[in-house]
Write an enzyme that holds these catalytic residues in place. Structure first.
Site, PDB file in Angstrom:
ATOM      1  N   ASP A 159       5.663  -1.561   8.040  1.00 52.23           N
ATOM      2  CA  ASP A 159       5.879  -2.880   7.448  1.00 52.23           C
ATOM      3  C   ASP A 159       5.984  -3.882   8.593  1.00 52.23           C
ATOM      4  OD1 ASP A 159       6.390  -4.956   5.789  1.00 52.23           O
ATOM      5  OD2 ASP A 159       8.248  -4.173   4.951  1.00 52.23           O
TER       6      ASP A 159
ATOM      7  N   ASP B  35      10.519   2.036   6.078  1.00 50.91           N
ATOM      8  CA  ASP B  35       9.587   0.998   6.495  1.00 50.91           C
ATOM      9  C   ASP B  35       9.846   0.762   7.971  1.00 50.91           C
ATOM     10  OD1 ASP B  35       8.372   0.660   4.079  1.00 50.91           O
ATOM     11  OD2 ASP B  35       8.890  -1.451   3.841  1.00 50.91           O
TER      12      ASP B  35
ATOM     13  N   HIS C 269       1.448  -3.953  -2.728  1.00 56.22           N
ATOM     14  CA  HIS C 269       1.938  -4.673  -3.906  1.00 56.22           C
ATOM     15  C   HIS C 269       0.715  -5.015  -4.767  1.00 56.22           C
ATOM     16  CE1 HIS C 269       4.727  -5.908  -0.628  1.00 56.22           C
ATOM     17  NE2 HIS C 269       5.664  -5.987  -1.556  1.00 56.22           N
TER      18      HIS C 269
ATOM     19  N   ASP D  13      -1.206  -8.022  -3.600  1.00 60.79           N
ATOM     20  CA  ASP D  13      -1.968  -7.850  -2.356  1.00 60.79           C
ATOM     21  C   ASP D  13      -3.423  -7.509  -2.630  1.00 60.79           C
ATOM     22  OD1 ASP D  13       0.530  -7.972  -1.091  1.00 60.79           O
ATOM     23  OD2 ASP D  13       0.708  -5.790  -0.969  1.00 60.79           O
TER      24      ASP D  13
END
Length: 436
Positions: free
Chosen positions: A338, A295, A100, A103
């Site tokens: 994830d 994910d 992201h 991040d």
């Protein structure tokens, strides 16, 4: 050049099933050939930047437990984090990563500063990718953590928030394209509601539909070749999210004319929260033609919330990859971890050990799935179960050759009197267990 964060740990290597070395692969060998393709090319592993390098180890009852030298909101810290991240990718030998915007960059005072900071770190990432050969599987925008998004982003009652979110996504698509990312993901973390008392459902769905159309229009305008993905989740952080599950997302895409433009990124934990199995969501996405990426993680089945643990259930992984392979495998998608450490796992090597275990589990699942496909262990019984639909009269019922009246006439003329047949579920479950 080593950052020193991982000490003297060397690149993780495949040592085979008999190895007891916690810093070695026992089942994941990237060069193993499975169904005519290298294992690495089947699995397309990626590391999630947020859980691996950003999460501080907190929970609702306590704060940070991880001590990382980059836990500062500055560009210098962001670059150190990138150095450690790319060193980590190389130690593991993963081909991809995901992030992201929030991040990877420090938080600015406004949109302009956020964009400037993102552009600076993207330039840095481009250099790191060139040095290491690691690629971007997908980028995305964090439209849920900042308090400005507390009532949603695309679905917010304030048009200024919609505009800020749209502009942010535009910069993140630009960043993804700059880094040759293969997909762009949208996860509606706060695109939902807490209570219907202050929610206009139709308005919010229409806003979300327009937002996604803006994204698709921009993708085509700039020539972005990647896939746009939506990640379904039923709730958390909102009480009810609009991208509840694969079926809900497909209905949404159909309503707004996007079913041929957008696919899904399916998370194991989100499938469980929605009351489904992981393989259900994968099989349905294949059936609807919208499967894109996964994910990979694991939810605690007792907790009732999204625990994002590393996968360790080989039978579940075998069925998941069975449906991935049965659908033709990944095109632009892959297996993004994830998953995050437990908050007591505070040592740097724990980051490696968690991913090693997850990669080995996926490798075992892939090999079992491939063997089931080679042996037609599930496809042959499935074909036999539906074989009756190959007769001419059955085909006419589906292709429009029979009206309802003609079906009735056929039933009367042929004295159709169906008798139940065993579904053989226990046999098929035993068959799967032979492979795992």
């Amino acid at each position: 050049m080593s950052t020193g964060f991982f000490g003297d740990i060397a690149k993780i290597k495949y040592e085979g099933p008999e190895s007891t070395n916690p810093l070695a692969f026992r089942h994941y060998n990237p060069d193993d050939v499975v169904l005519g393709k290298r294992m690495e090319d089947h699995l397309r592993f990626a590391v999630a930047y947020w859980h691996t390098f950003v999460w501080p180890g907190g929970d609702p009852f306590g704060g940070q437990t991880f001590e990382r030298p980059w836990f500062k909101d500055s560009m210098e810290a962001a670059k150190l984090k990138a150095d450690v991240a790319f060193e980590f990718f190389q130690l593991l030998g993963v081909p991809y990563y995901c992030f992201h915007d929030a991040d990877v960059r420090p938080e600015g005072r406004n949109f302009a500063e956020n964009t400037s900071n993102l552009n600076a770190i993207v330039d840095y990432f481009a250099g790191k990718q060139g040095e290491t050969g690691v690629k971007l599987l997908w980028g995305t925008a964090n439209l849920f953590s900042n308090r400005r998004f507390m009532a949603g982003a695309a679905t917010n009652p304030d048009p200024d928030v919609f505009a800020f979110a749209a502009a942010t996504v535009k910069t993140c698509i630009d960043a993804t394209q700059r880094l040759d990312g293969e997909n762009y993901v949208l996860w509606g973390g706060r695109e939902g509601y807490e209570t219907l008392l202050n929610t206009d459902l139709k308005r919010e769905l229409d806003q979300l539909g327009r937002f996604l159309n803006l994204v698709v229009e921009y993708k085509h305008r700039i020539g972005f070749k990647g896939t746009i993905l939506i990640e379904p989740k039923p709730q958390e952080p909102t009480k009810h999210q609009y991208d509840y599950d694969v079926a809900t997302v497909y209905g949404f895409l159909k309503r707004y004319g996007l079913e041929n433009e957008v696919k899904v990124n399916i998370e194991q934990g989100h499938a469980i929260l929605a009351g489904h199995s992981f393989e259900h969501e994968l099989a349905l996405a294949n059936a609807l033609g919208i499967f894109g990426s996964i994910d990979m993680n694991r939810n605690d089945y007792q907790s009732g919330w999204d625990t994002d643990q590393f996968p360790n259930n080989v039978p579940e992984m075998a069925l998941a990859y069975y449906h991935v392979l049965a659908g033709g495998g990944f095109k632009t998608g892959g297996t993004n971890f994830d998953a995050k450490l437990r908050r007591q796992s505070i040592d740097p090597e724990d980051l490696l050990i968690g991913h090693i275990g997850g990669m080995d589990c996926c490798a075992r699942g892939l090999k079992a799935a491939a063997k089931m496909i080679e042996d037609k262990a599930l496809s042959a019984p499935l074909e036999a179960r539906y074989a009756g639909w190959n007769v001419p009269e059955a085909k006419k019922m589906l292709d429009g050759g029979f009206s309802l009246e003609e079906i009735e006439a056929w039933v009367l003329k042929s004295d159709v009197n169906p008798q139940p047949k065993s579904g053989r579920q226990e046999l098929l479950e035993n068959v799967v267990n032979r492979y795992v």
